[in-house]
Structures are given as structure tokens and as C-alpha cells.
Design a protein around this motif. Sequence first.
Motif, PDB file in Angstrom:
ATOM      1  N   THR A  12       0.820  -1.209   0.000  1.00 32.00           N
ATOM      2  CA  THR A  12       0.000   0.000   0.000  1.00 32.00           C
ATOM      3  C   THR A  12       0.854   1.259   0.000  1.00 32.00           C
ATOM      4  O   THR A  12       0.384   2.329  -0.336  1.00 32.00           O
ATOM      5  CB  THR A  12      -0.936   0.052   1.227  1.00 32.00           C
ATOM      6  OG1 THR A  12      -0.160   0.123   2.415  1.00 32.00           O
ATOM      7  CG2 THR A  12      -1.865  -1.125   1.257  1.00 32.00           C
ATOM      8  N   LEU A  69     -11.238  -5.914  -1.770  1.00 35.34           N
ATOM      9  CA  LEU A  69     -11.197  -4.485  -1.470  1.00 35.34           C
ATOM     10  C   LEU A  69     -12.329  -3.742  -2.163  1.00 35.34           C
ATOM     11  O   LEU A  69     -12.566  -3.944  -3.350  1.00 35.34           O
ATOM     12  CB  LEU A  69      -9.883  -3.871  -1.950  1.00 35.34           C
ATOM     13  CG  LEU A  69      -8.658  -4.050  -1.089  1.00 35.34           C
ATOM     14  CD1 LEU A  69      -7.447  -3.457  -1.797  1.00 35.34           C
ATOM     15  CD2 LEU A  69      -8.819  -3.421   0.262  1.00 35.34           C
ATOM     16  N   HIS A  71     -13.911  -0.737  -4.181  1.00 30.98           N
ATOM     17  CA  HIS A  71     -13.294   0.035  -5.263  1.00 30.98           C
ATOM     18  C   HIS A  71     -12.663   1.339  -4.762  1.00 30.98           C
ATOM     19  O   HIS A  71     -11.561   1.696  -5.182  1.00 30.98           O
ATOM     20  CB  HIS A  71     -14.324   0.332  -6.355  1.00 30.98           C
ATOM     21  CG  HIS A  71     -13.740   1.029  -7.531  1.00 30.98           C
ATOM     22  ND1 HIS A  71     -12.851   0.415  -8.394  1.00 30.98           N
ATOM     23  CD2 HIS A  71     -13.882   2.312  -7.973  1.00 30.98           C
ATOM     24  CE1 HIS A  71     -12.479   1.282  -9.320  1.00 30.98           C
ATOM     25  NE2 HIS A  71     -13.096   2.428  -9.096  1.00 30.98           N
ATOM     26  N   ASN A  72     -13.333   2.041  -3.863  1.00 26.98           N
ATOM     27  CA  ASN A  72     -12.809   3.327  -3.387  1.00 26.98           C
ATOM     28  C   ASN A  72     -11.534   3.173  -2.553  1.00 26.98           C
ATOM     29  O   ASN A  72     -10.771   4.114  -2.415  1.00 26.98           O
ATOM     30  CB  ASN A  72     -13.878   4.094  -2.608  1.00 26.98           C
ATOM     31  CG  ASN A  72     -14.330   3.376  -1.355  1.00 26.98           C
ATOM     32  OD1 ASN A  72     -14.047   2.190  -1.156  1.00 26.98           O
ATOM     33  ND2 ASN A  72     -15.048   4.082  -0.508  1.00 26.98           N
ATOM     34  N   GLN A  73     -11.270   1.991  -2.003  1.00 25.36           N
ATOM     35  CA  GLN A  73     -10.052   1.781  -1.219  1.00 25.36           C
ATOM     36  C   GLN A  73      -8.850   1.429  -2.085  1.00 25.36           C
ATOM     37  O   GLN A  73      -7.707   1.545  -1.649  1.00 25.36           O
ATOM     38  CB  GLN A  73     -10.280   0.698  -0.171  1.00 25.36           C
ATOM     39  CG  GLN A  73     -11.173   1.148   0.957  1.00 25.36           C
ATOM     40  CD  GLN A  73     -11.229   0.126   2.070  1.00 25.36           C
ATOM     41  OE1 GLN A  73     -10.506  -0.861   2.068  1.00 25.36           O
ATOM     42  NE2 GLN A  73     -12.101   0.366   3.032  1.00 25.36           N
ATOM     43  N   LYS A  74      -9.077   1.020  -3.305  1.00 27.49           N
ATOM     44  CA  LYS A  74      -7.979   0.653  -4.194  1.00 27.49           C
ATOM     45  C   LYS A  74      -7.127   1.859  -4.563  1.00 27.49           C
ATOM     46  O   LYS A  74      -5.932   1.733  -4.807  1.00 27.49           O
ATOM     47  CB  LYS A  74      -8.519  -0.024  -5.447  1.00 27.49           C
ATOM     48  CG  LYS A  74      -9.109  -1.389  -5.151  1.00 27.49           C
ATOM     49  CD  LYS A  74      -9.721  -2.014  -6.369  1.00 27.49           C
ATOM     50  CE  LYS A  74     -10.417  -3.313  -5.974  1.00 27.49           C
ATOM     51  NZ  LYS A  74     -11.181  -3.883  -7.062  1.00 27.49           N
ATOM     52  N   LYS A  75      -7.728   3.045  -4.574  1.00 21.98           N
ATOM     53  CA  LYS A  75      -7.005   4.258  -4.935  1.00 21.98           C
ATOM     54  C   LYS A  75      -5.908   4.611  -3.930  1.00 21.98           C
ATOM     55  O   LYS A  75      -4.947   5.266  -4.281  1.00 21.98           O
ATOM     56  CB  LYS A  75      -7.970   5.432  -5.074  1.00 21.98           C
ATOM     57  CG  LYS A  75      -8.903   5.286  -6.238  1.00 21.98           C
ATOM     58  CD  LYS A  75      -9.876   6.441  -6.317  1.00 21.98           C
ATOM     59  CE  LYS A  75     -10.853   6.217  -7.443  1.00 21.98           C
ATOM     60  NZ  LYS A  75     -11.846   7.281  -7.524  1.00 21.98           N
ATOM     61  N   ARG A  76      -6.039   4.174  -2.702  1.00 21.04           N
ATOM     62  CA  ARG A  76      -5.039   4.517  -1.680  1.00 21.04           C
ATOM     63  C   ARG A  76      -3.691   3.840  -1.925  1.00 21.04           C
ATOM     64  O   ARG A  76      -2.704   4.196  -1.306  1.00 21.04           O
ATOM     65  CB  ARG A  76      -5.560   4.195  -0.289  1.00 21.04           C
ATOM     66  CG  ARG A  76      -5.699   2.731  -0.011  1.00 21.04           C
ATOM     67  CD  ARG A  76      -6.304   2.481   1.354  1.00 21.04           C
ATOM     68  NE  ARG A  76      -6.576   1.061   1.466  1.00 21.04           N
ATOM     69  CZ  ARG A  76      -6.362   0.355   2.530  1.00 21.04           C
ATOM     70  NH1 ARG A  76      -5.923   0.936   3.618  1.00 21.04           N
ATOM     71  NH2 ARG A  76      -6.616  -0.929   2.554  1.00 21.04           N
TER      72      ARG A  76
END
Length: 130
Positions: A12, A69, A71-76
Motif C-alpha cells: 500500500t 477491497l 473500489h474506493n479503497q484501491k485508490k489509496r
Amino acid sequence: MRRVISFLVILTLFTNCKSHQEAKSPKETVEAYLAATNRFDFEAAKELLIPTKENQLTLETLKKMKKSLPHNQKKRFLNKEKKAVYYEKEITDSTAKIIVSLDQNTVTPFEFNLKKTNETWLIESIIQLQ
């Protein structure tokens, strides 16, 4: 399980937009691998690995993590590589060891063991250092 969780945490914190073709040194190969896994580009990551059972298991684990995960957490996972410290521990004509850690001691460092195959550096193993 602890190793898998630690490995996922370190992933991450890294990303980079280098492609396999640009990976000319052992360090660049490790950077490209971390970038690919953080973008969930497992085909690109696979090209940077020597096909061992352990490496295949690592990729399968990362694929399962991607599915779990939101979808919105993949951007981190993106744009976190700036905190990475790459230490070229040992480099010969055919092998290399690269230690990857963060500026902060929040995550255990990892040792990437690489082997030169057909003039290309590939990751042979990834070991969590204790």
C-alpha cells in the motif's frame, strides 16, 4: 498470515509507473514490481518474477486481496512510493539483494533477491526481514 498482512501493508505504500521494459537494474526491477502490484497489474508483476511456487502464491494472494477491497479503497495504493528506501545490499553480475523499507519503522523491511536471466533482472524471492 502475518507475512501476508505485512506484505500487503508494504504494497500500500509503494507505486511507480515504470514498465517491465524500463527495468534495467535490480532496483528498477523491484520498483517496477511494486508499481505493478499496487496498480493490481498482475500480468506485469508476473513478468518480473521467476516462476516459483512461492511467487505464484504471492500473486494469487494479491489477486484475492484485490477482489475483497472496495473500489474506493484501491485508490489509496497509488502514489505512495516516495516514502520507500531502497538499499542495494549485494549486487554481482548475476545476483542482487535489494532491501526495501520506509522512512518510518512502521513496517518490517523486505529483502528482494534477484537473479539475472537472459540479461534481464528477475525477482527470485521476497523475504520479510525480522
